[in-house]
Design an enzyme around this catalytic site. Structure first.
Site, PDB file in Angstrom:
ATOM      1  CG  HIS A 185       8.572  26.950 -14.708  1.00 21.83           C
ATOM      2  ND1 HIS A 185       9.365  26.963 -16.201  1.00 21.83           N
ATOM      3  CD2 HIS A 185      10.200  27.583 -13.889  1.00 21.83           C
ATOM      4  CE1 HIS A 185      10.620  26.472 -16.181  1.00 21.83           C
ATOM      5  NE2 HIS A 185      10.989  26.927 -15.638  1.00 21.83           N
ATOM      6  CG  HIS A 285      15.260  33.304 -13.565  1.00 22.32           C
ATOM      7  ND1 HIS A 285      16.381  33.161 -14.816  1.00 22.32           N
ATOM      8  CD2 HIS A 285      15.176  32.417 -13.236  1.00 22.32           C
ATOM      9  CE1 HIS A 285      16.137  31.817 -14.522  1.00 22.32           C
ATOM     10  NE2 HIS A 285      15.266  31.424 -14.385  1.00 22.32           N
TER      11      HIS A 285
END
Length: 379
Positions: A185, A285
């Site tokens: 992340h 994603h």
């Protein structure tokens, strides 16, 4: 054009409905979590010149949305462009009686394989979740880094060794055939990411997702020289121009393009073509709701260079609630670890408009993390 910023599950979604004077309509979704009202305001600007246009001219409309302002691009504008673009594909597919992938060149596969994510922190519970996902049919998994659950203080160096240790343990427990990756992340620096990689033997991980921020491709190129783990990068990309240096410098091996952020299906198809030329596989994603999932399925069906689609609907993440059946009475559903490519018109999603009109918007903020010295760091 109607926008609906609504709370679904644990966070908000921004849905867009585009209606025509012929009674045909399409649904789109924006991918800028936590800043939905900024995108909604941009869509009000777009509405001023979109109303009255021919909705079938999707490519031309994309160019007008992108070029007809001095400040092109950026995440807010491109998330708004994406919502319009996806809604127009849904609308056009419905009008022609065709699934969206037929408008993208036709179906190249019958099913779309997915990867699932563990939600437990590194430890025995994470490995048990991974085993459970394998038993449910998943052959590609994304593990959780230590500290991911932190809401206030995050020190990368306190978590790197522990995360590496449990990645090794997961590989030993699950065997050599399961594809294993981890999403950091963009919480690390180049030095921290290199240290993490060097604490594991080669072959432990099949992909490392977003270890550092993607603003400086040369930093990723430096990290590329320090590890042999394939990189999964791209969920921050908003256009083909963002993707160019990563593709052309052969920095990443999996492109994590988000169709709800990177300008919609029109732009995602161009990114996929550029990636194909460099043997980079698409690994979209998909952290939002059923409209994002459906658009990603049609995209995955239409491109040749495809690996896996992210799903947040696995048995390990049912608590997220992004796919509320009351709000989305018709939506893609997992069949084991795959999505079957639909054959109905448009995206194949229906939205209960009465519910979303009454639904509440609640401000949601990602954790604002800091280090122990009080300085700000990435979530």
């Amino acid at each position: 054009m109607k926008t609906f910023p609504v709370k679904v599950g644990i966070r908000n979604q921004l849905l867009l409905k585009i209606e025509t004077d012929q009674g045909v309509f399409g649904w789109g979704e924006s991918g800028l979590s936590g800043r939905e009202l900024a995108v909604s305001a941009t869509l009000r600007h777009f509405e001023q010149f979109l109303v009255g246009q021919d909705p079938f001219r999707i490519g031309r409309i994309w160019q007008e949305l992108y070029r007809s302002q001095y400040y092109e691009g950026g995440r807010v504008l491109q998330a708004a462009v994406a919502a319009v673009d996806i809604a127009l594909y849904d609308l056009k597919g419905k009008a022609l009686g065709l699934p969206v992938y037929e408008l993208l060149g036709g179906r190249q596969r019958d099913v779309v394989p997915t990867f699932a994510s563990t939600s437990a922190a590194p430890g025995e519970a994470m490995i048990e979740q991974a085993r459970m996902l394998v038993e449910h049919g998943w052959t590609a998994l994304r593990l959780s880094p230590s500290g991911a659950e932190e809401k206030s203080v995050y020190e990368p160096r306190e978590h790197i060794a522990e995360t590496a240790r449990w990645c090794v343990a997961a590989r030993e427990a699950l065997g050599p055939d399961v594809v294993l990756g981890i999403d950091y992340h963009h919480r690390l620096t180049v030095a921290e990411a290199a240290s993490f990689c060097q604490k594991m033997s080669s072959g432990t991980l099949d992909f490392l997702e977003e270890p550092i921020r993607a603003e400086t491709p040369s930093a990723y190129a430096a990290l590329r020289r320090l590890t042999d783990i394939p990189f999964a990068i791209g969920e921050e990309f908003t256009s083909k121009w963002d993707a160019v240096p990563f593709v052309e410098q052969d920095i990443h091996q999996f492109n994590r393009v988000d169709v709800c952020l990177a300008g919609g299906l029109t732009e995602a198809m161009k990114i996929a073509g550029w990636s194909e030329a460099h043997y980079v596989d698409m690994m979209p994603h998909n952290p939002l709701g059923p409209i994002c999932t459906a658009a990603s399925i049609h995209f995955a069906a239409a491109v040749p260079n495809f690996a896996w689609l992210e799903t947040r609907a696995s048995p390990a993440e049912t608590h997220l609630g992004f796919d509320d059946d009351a709000i989305f009475p018709i939506q893609p559903k997992l069949d084991g670890a795959i999505y079957r490519v639909p054959d109905g018109p448009g995206l194949g999603v229906e939205v209960n408009e009465d519910l979303v009109e009454r639904a509440e918007f609640r401000f949601w903020e990602a954790p604002h993390l800091q280090r122990r010295d009080g300085s700000v760091t990435n979530w």
